[in-house]
Design an enzyme around this catalytic site. Structure first.
Site, PDB file in Angstrom:
ATOM      1  N   HIS A  58     -10.230   1.428   1.134  1.00 10.91           N
ATOM      2  CA  HIS A  58      -9.724   2.736   1.556  1.00 10.91           C
ATOM      3  C   HIS A  58     -10.872   3.714   1.797  1.00 10.91           C
ATOM      4  O   HIS A  58     -10.839   4.509   2.739  1.00 10.91           O
ATOM      5  CB  HIS A  58      -8.792   3.323   0.482  1.00 10.91           C
ATOM      6  CG  HIS A  58      -7.352   2.986   0.676  1.00 10.91           C
ATOM      7  ND1 HIS A  58      -6.651   3.251   1.841  1.00 10.91           N
ATOM      8  CD2 HIS A  58      -6.451   2.411  -0.171  1.00 10.91           C
ATOM      9  CE1 HIS A  58      -5.395   2.853   1.703  1.00 10.91           C
ATOM     10  NE2 HIS A  58      -5.247   2.342   0.502  1.00 10.91           N
ATOM     11  N   HIS A  80      -9.111  -3.384  -2.633  1.00 16.34           N
ATOM     12  CA  HIS A  80      -8.177  -2.569  -1.855  1.00 16.34           C
ATOM     13  C   HIS A  80      -8.596  -1.098  -1.875  1.00 16.34           C
ATOM     14  O   HIS A  80      -8.648  -0.439  -0.827  1.00 16.34           O
ATOM     15  CB  HIS A  80      -6.765  -2.740  -2.428  1.00 16.34           C
ATOM     16  CG  HIS A  80      -5.695  -2.020  -1.680  1.00 16.34           C
ATOM     17  ND1 HIS A  80      -4.684  -2.670  -1.013  1.00 16.34           N
ATOM     18  CD2 HIS A  80      -5.451  -0.688  -1.506  1.00 16.34           C
ATOM     19  CE1 HIS A  80      -3.875  -1.780  -0.453  1.00 16.34           C
ATOM     20  NE2 HIS A  80      -4.325  -0.558  -0.739  1.00 16.34           N
ATOM     21  N   GLU A  81      -8.899  -0.573  -3.073  1.00 13.91           N
ATOM     22  CA  GLU A  81      -9.243   0.840  -3.175  1.00 13.91           C
ATOM     23  C   GLU A  81     -10.594   1.146  -2.539  1.00 13.91           C
ATOM     24  O   GLU A  81     -10.765   2.177  -1.876  1.00 13.91           O
ATOM     25  CB  GLU A  81      -9.219   1.292  -4.636  1.00 13.91           C
ATOM     26  CG  GLU A  81      -7.862   1.219  -5.290  1.00 13.91           C
ATOM     27  CD  GLU A  81      -6.767   1.914  -4.499  1.00 13.91           C
ATOM     28  OE1 GLU A  81      -7.047   2.921  -3.810  1.00 13.91           O
ATOM     29  OE2 GLU A  81      -5.625   1.442  -4.556  1.00 13.91           O
ATOM     30  N   CYS A 118       0.844  -1.191   0.000  1.00 13.69           N
ATOM     31  CA  CYS A 118       0.000   0.000   0.000  1.00 13.69           C
ATOM     32  C   CYS A 118       0.877   1.237   0.000  1.00 13.69           C
ATOM     33  O   CYS A 118       1.843   1.323   0.770  1.00 13.69           O
ATOM     34  CB  CYS A 118      -0.921   0.001   1.225  1.00 13.69           C
ATOM     35  SG  CYS A 118      -2.015   1.436   1.326  1.00 13.69           S
TER      36      CYS A 118
END
Length: 234
Positions: A172, A168-169, A126
């Site tokens: 976030h 993953h995004e 990351c």
């Protein structure tokens, strides 16, 4: 969402970020913005400012380099992310990880849900946690629902490494870091990755560091494979 004053302050913050030349500063773990759910985008930035912000996210992602970047990683708590992966990898990596090229795209207010029960476990990094990687088991296939920067609907199924980037995004934007989902015994510095765990799949790391992989998941059976590039940062 938010009052007119809040919107004005947010627009001013983005303008300030864009006033500096070069890539945007990337916020690192420990900053509260990474631990708050981002505000859904509903026009807080005028179209011209949104377009400039998206372009800045793209430049920053490419310069890092990474394959995805969420607005909170630039210190802006809006539900916007960009992804792009040219996937310049050997065939063995492409096959093992399902890493195929992804064109640049903008995800506005994205959400995902699993498609089937398949899981894939690989090292992941990351840009907001520089210098480290850890194994994360994620859904092997997901359905993404979002809008693009022009407000057009996105409803698409992603598999393999693109599915990992999407998860993953989107995480976030929910205030979730990849370490929250990682097998912490797998945590390794970039130096250790280069020396010990640069294989295509993480079985050797699992055996050497003493952690398990999901039964039947991609990356949990067969030979560890020849040395290859580790997971790109997102």
């Amino acid at each position: 969402m938010g009052t007119p004053g809040d919107r004005a302050l947010l627009a001013e913050r983005v303008e300030e970020l864009l006033a500096a030349d070069g890539p945007l500063p990337i916020v690192e773990a420990g900053d509260p913005v990474l631990r708050r759910a981002a505000e859904p985008f509903d026009g807080q930035l005028e179209p011209a400012l949104l377009a400039r912000f998206v372009e800045a996210l793209r430049r920053t992602m490419r310069a890092a380099p990474g394959v995805g970047l969420a607005a909170p990683q630039a210190g802006v708590g809006l539900r916007i992310a960009v992804i792009e992966d040219p996937a310049p990898v050997p065939d063995e990596v492409r096959v093992a990880r399902g890493r195929v090229p992804q064109p640049f795209r903008v995800l506005v207010n994205p959400s995902y849900e699993a498609v089937g029960g398949g899981r894939a476990a690989f090292f992941e990094g990351c840009l907001s946690v520089p210098g480290w990687q850890a194994v994360v088991a994620r859904h092997a296939e997901v359905r993404l629902v979002a809008r693009d920067e022009h407000g057009r609907a996105v409803d698409e199924v992603f598999a393999g490494w693109p599915a990992r980037i999407v998860q993953h995004e989107t995480d976030h934007l929910d205030g979730v870091l990849y370490l929250d989902r990682a097998e912490l015994r797998s945590l390794a510095s970039n130096r250790a990755m280069a020396e010990w765990w640069g294989q295509v799949t993480p079985e050797r790391a699992a055996a050497g560091l003493g952690f398990g992989l999901p039964p039947g998941s991609a990356g949990s059976s067969g030979a560890a494979g020849a040395a290859g590039p580790v997971g790109p940062a997102v």
